[in-house]
Design an enzyme around this catalytic site. Sequence first.
Site, PDB file in Angstrom:
ATOM      1  N   GLY A   1      37.791  41.310  48.734  1.00 10.72           N
ATOM      2  CA  GLY A   1      37.084  42.541  48.391  1.00 10.72           C
ATOM      3  C   GLY A   1      37.181  43.687  49.456  1.00 10.72           C
TER       4      GLY A   1
ATOM      5  CG  ASN B   1      40.836  47.610  46.139  1.00 14.14           C
ATOM      6  OD1 ASN B   1      41.178  48.712  46.145  1.00 14.14           O
ATOM      7  ND2 ASN B   1      41.825  46.570  46.202  1.00 14.14           N
TER       8      ASN B   1
ATOM      9  NE  ARG C   1      37.397  32.494  28.869  1.00 14.96           N
ATOM     10  CZ  ARG C   1      38.593  32.975  28.890  1.00 14.96           C
ATOM     11  NH1 ARG C   1      39.673  32.071  29.125  1.00 14.96           N
ATOM     12  NH2 ARG C   1      38.776  34.272  28.495  1.00 14.96           N
TER      13      ARG C   1
ATOM     14  CG  MET D   1      41.475  36.851  40.940  1.00 12.37           C
ATOM     15  SD  MET D   1      42.552  37.832  40.442  1.00 12.37           S
ATOM     16  CE  MET D   1      44.090  36.805  40.277  1.00 12.37           C
TER      17      MET D   1
ATOM     18  CG  LEU E   1      35.773  40.564  32.079  1.00 14.54           C
ATOM     19  CD1 LEU E   1      35.333  41.773  32.380  1.00 14.54           C
ATOM     20  CD2 LEU E   1      34.506  39.306  32.254  1.00 14.54           C
TER      21      LEU E   1
ATOM     22  CG  HIS F   1      47.748  45.192  37.245  1.00 11.31           C
ATOM     23  ND1 HIS F   1      47.461  43.831  37.464  1.00 11.31           N
ATOM     24  CD2 HIS F   1      49.229  45.242  36.954  1.00 11.31           C
ATOM     25  CE1 HIS F   1      48.568  43.182  37.037  1.00 11.31           C
ATOM     26  NE2 HIS F   1      49.363  43.978  36.979  1.00 11.31           N
TER      27      HIS F   1
ATOM     28  CG  ASP G   1      46.858  43.327  33.793  1.00 11.47           C
ATOM     29  OD1 ASP G   1      45.540  43.606  34.216  1.00 11.47           O
ATOM     30  OD2 ASP G   1      47.160  42.283  34.253  1.00 11.47           O
TER      31      ASP G   1
ATOM     32  CD  GLU H   1      45.335  47.531  45.303  1.00 12.96           C
ATOM     33  OE1 GLU H   1      44.737  47.029  45.988  1.00 12.96           O
ATOM     34  OE2 GLU H   1      46.016  47.270  44.264  1.00 12.96           O
TER      35      GLU H   1
HETATM   36  C1  GRF Z   1      43.984  44.172  44.733  1.00 12.29           C
HETATM   37  O1  GRF Z   1      44.999  44.332  45.456  1.00 12.29           O
HETATM   38  C2  GRF Z   1      43.940  44.554  43.255  1.00 12.29           C
HETATM   39  O2  GRF Z   1      45.410  45.334  43.071  1.00 12.29           O
HETATM   40  C3  GRF Z   1      44.018  43.118  42.362  1.00 12.29           C
HETATM   41  O3  GRF Z   1      43.417  42.382  43.442  1.00 12.29           O
HETATM   42  C4  GRF Z   1      43.405  42.674  44.852  1.00 12.29           C
HETATM   43  C5  GRF Z   1      42.048  42.266  45.443  1.00 12.29           C
HETATM   44  O4  GRF Z   1      42.140  42.565  46.470  1.00 12.29           O
HETATM   45  N1  GRF Z   1      43.556  43.247  41.240  1.00 12.29           N
HETATM   46  P1  GRF Z   1      40.583  42.780  47.432  1.00 12.29           P
HETATM   47  O5  GRF Z   1      39.880  41.741  46.942  1.00 12.29           O
HETATM   48  O6  GRF Z   1      40.190  44.092  46.867  1.00 12.29           O
HETATM   49  O7  GRF Z   1      41.003  42.741  48.777  1.00 12.29           O
END
Ligand code: GRF
Length: 227
Positions: free
Chosen positions: A24, A26, A77, A102, A105, A121, A157, A186
């Site tokens: 987490g 981001n 699922r 991960m 959807l 991504h 993606d 990011e």
């Molecule tokens: C990010 O680097 C993003 O590009 C990918 O998953 C990672 C998640 O990292 N989709 P975090 O959980 O936000 O640290």
Amino acid sequence: MTAGGALSGIGSGLRTVVLISGGGTNLQAIINQTRSGDLAINLRAVISDRAGVLGLERAERGGIPTQVLDYGSYPDRTVAERALATLLAGLDAELIVLAGFMRILPVEIVTAYAGRMLNIHPSLLPKYRGLHTYRRALENRDQWHGSTVHFVTPELDAGPSIIQYRVAIHANETETSLQARVQQGEYLIYPRTLGWIAAGRLQLRDDEVWLDGLPLAEPVVIDETPD
Ligand code: GRF
């Protein structure tokens, strides 16, 4: 719901739900900007498909209600996905932010939130959809790598790209060093994209990205500033 704060979450603006599976970082960048008032959204809830991950702790510390939707605790699922759809609808989400979520959807959820669901991504899409993007860029001796924020469409993606953070791959670069640099970017581009949406500057129209009233022929590219 294991509430980590008031049920309304933090901040005001678009009702936003963040989906995570892990650390987490981001999410943390988004929380920080919402808390400081730089990002005008209502962070309403964080949903994780895994219990005990650091991202949930970050949400709770930030005062955002959390929910674990453990796919393994459902018969299959499809049932889990239906539970997720019900949860999102119950939260009255206007914007869904995938931040290290991960799971793929189902098309029903993706189409229900068309133009209102974003993902980040770690590659310069359309290069390297899927996993192990850092390794693949290094193995191919690419000159550049980076990360892309894009609208989510049913194909993994492959939704229209909005903004990319780009770094030059150094000599002696490792997956770890490259990832660390890309992730710093990011934390810039994801909150920035959310800010554009919150301000009504960014839309998806007929599969095309529009920013400030004009269609984007290419994603906006932000280059890493060398030290
Ligand atoms: C990010 O680097 C993003 O590009 C990918 O998953 C990672 C998640 O990292 N989709 P975090 O959980 O936000 O640290």
